[in-house]
Design a protein around this motif. Sequence first.
Motif, PDB file in Angstrom:
ATOM      1  N   PRO A  34       0.822  -1.218   0.000  1.00  0.00           N
ATOM      2  CA  PRO A  34       0.000   0.000   0.000  1.00  0.00           C
ATOM      3  C   PRO A  34       0.855   1.267   0.000  1.00  0.00           C
ATOM      4  O   PRO A  34       2.050   1.242   0.340  1.00  0.00           O
ATOM      5  CB  PRO A  34      -0.796  -0.115   1.309  1.00  0.00           C
ATOM      6  CG  PRO A  34      -0.695  -1.550   1.708  1.00  0.00           C
ATOM      7  CD  PRO A  34       0.617  -2.035   1.202  1.00  0.00           C
ATOM      8  N   ALA A  35       0.239   2.366  -0.370  1.00  0.00           N
ATOM      9  CA  ALA A  35       0.921   3.661  -0.354  1.00  0.00           C
ATOM     10  C   ALA A  35       1.352   4.026   1.064  1.00  0.00           C
ATOM     11  O   ALA A  35       0.750   3.605   2.052  1.00  0.00           O
ATOM     12  CB  ALA A  35      -0.005   4.736  -0.912  1.00  0.00           C
ATOM     13  N   ASN A  36       2.433   4.804   1.143  1.00  0.00           N
ATOM     14  CA  ASN A  36       2.949   5.322   2.417  1.00  0.00           C
ATOM     15  C   ASN A  36       3.369   4.215   3.376  1.00  0.00           C
ATOM     16  O   ASN A  36       3.179   4.311   4.591  1.00  0.00           O
ATOM     17  CB  ASN A  36       1.909   6.233   3.085  1.00  0.00           C
ATOM     18  CG  ASN A  36       1.476   7.374   2.191  1.00  0.00           C
ATOM     19  OD1 ASN A  36       2.311   8.051   1.596  1.00  0.00           O
ATOM     20  ND2 ASN A  36       0.182   7.576   2.070  1.00  0.00           N
ATOM     21  N   THR A  37       3.963   3.152   2.803  1.00  0.00           N
ATOM     22  CA  THR A  37       4.455   2.038   3.610  1.00  0.00           C
ATOM     23  C   THR A  37       5.980   2.018   3.581  1.00  0.00           C
ATOM     24  O   THR A  37       6.594   2.095   2.508  1.00  0.00           O
ATOM     25  CB  THR A  37       3.929   0.696   3.070  1.00  0.00           C
ATOM     26  OG1 THR A  37       2.501   0.696   3.116  1.00  0.00           O
ATOM     27  CG2 THR A  37       4.455  -0.467   3.894  1.00  0.00           C
ATOM     28  N   LEU A  38       6.607   1.917   4.738  1.00  0.00           N
ATOM     29  CA  LEU A  38       8.062   1.803   4.811  1.00  0.00           C
ATOM     30  C   LEU A  38       8.435   0.362   4.498  1.00  0.00           C
ATOM     31  O   LEU A  38       8.054  -0.565   5.215  1.00  0.00           O
ATOM     32  CB  LEU A  38       8.533   2.193   6.214  1.00  0.00           C
ATOM     33  CG  LEU A  38      10.048   2.281   6.430  1.00  0.00           C
ATOM     34  CD1 LEU A  38      10.664   3.369   5.564  1.00  0.00           C
ATOM     35  CD2 LEU A  38      10.352   2.544   7.900  1.00  0.00           C
ATOM     36  N   ILE A  39       9.178   0.150   3.415  1.00  0.00           N
ATOM     37  CA  ILE A  39       9.498  -1.217   2.998  1.00  0.00           C
ATOM     38  C   ILE A  39      10.952  -1.596   3.296  1.00  0.00           C
ATOM     39  O   ILE A  39      11.311  -2.767   3.186  1.00  0.00           O
ATOM     40  CB  ILE A  39       9.194  -1.438   1.504  1.00  0.00           C
ATOM     41  CG1 ILE A  39       9.964  -0.449   0.624  1.00  0.00           C
ATOM     42  CG2 ILE A  39       7.711  -1.328   1.244  1.00  0.00           C
ATOM     43  CD1 ILE A  39       9.727  -0.664  -0.869  1.00  0.00           C
ATOM     44  N   GLN A  40      11.782  -0.628   3.655  1.00  0.00           N
ATOM     45  CA  GLN A  40      13.155  -0.965   4.053  1.00  0.00           C
ATOM     46  C   GLN A  40      13.723   0.133   4.932  1.00  0.00           C
ATOM     47  O   GLN A  40      13.454   1.317   4.740  1.00  0.00           O
ATOM     48  CB  GLN A  40      14.059  -1.127   2.822  1.00  0.00           C
ATOM     49  CG  GLN A  40      15.519  -1.414   3.199  1.00  0.00           C
ATOM     50  CD  GLN A  40      16.468  -1.405   2.017  1.00  0.00           C
ATOM     51  OE1 GLN A  40      16.363  -2.257   1.137  1.00  0.00           O
ATOM     52  NE2 GLN A  40      17.403  -0.453   1.981  1.00  0.00           N
TER      53      GLN A  40
END
Length: 229
Positions: A34-40
């Motif tokens: 989803p948008a605005n998700t911290l993935i790393q």
Amino acid sequence: MDSIQYLSQFNLLNNLSTEDFMEMEEMTSITAVPANTLIQTPSTFTEGLFFVKKGKVRLYQLSSTGKQFTLDILSEGNVFGEMAGISLGTRELFIDTLDDCDICLMNKDRFEGFLLSRPRFMLNLIQTLSSQFNEMGSLMLQLALGDLRFRLAHILLRLSRRFGCEEQDGLSRINLSLSHQELANMVGATREAVSGVLRQWNRDGLVQTGFKTVRIHPQRLEKLISDRL
């Protein structure tokens, strides 16, 4: 700010044949984010090459005071990560999604075999990244020596070339949701300073800004830069 910014100019889709791309898709697993998700974060880095199939992701660093500094924005076709001796310089970065994304992780062993069986693609990958890193080094020197107006003009023109949509009267609308704070993160300045420059440029007719929207006159900003050099 370093050569990572030219990652966005390497588009995997432009460097693969249709057959190669179909084979590469078989080597990937897709995750919808989803948008605005911290993935790393630097502490959660996972080895692998990640391919942005849909959406846009942002690469940024944090200063010692917690201030964000945006290094690049990657869209469909761009790659980030580190695998099989290929490092794209994103290990120590924070990466989040700007909108809903499909992120593909490439299988390490199969991708190594893919590269070895396609030496021309591997050579093209190396040459493209090398050229872009060299070019980015030159751009970073210009930005380091420039004042805020110079840096902001460079960034707006670069975003326009990548995400711009031509409109009437010579305007280019940057197809990104951009706040003054986000632009400040890209040029290493305060939001107040960036807002001041944009207000003046609005009065002078160089840009038109609204709620998270930016339209620019590319030719006039290019002239501003050329007059500065």
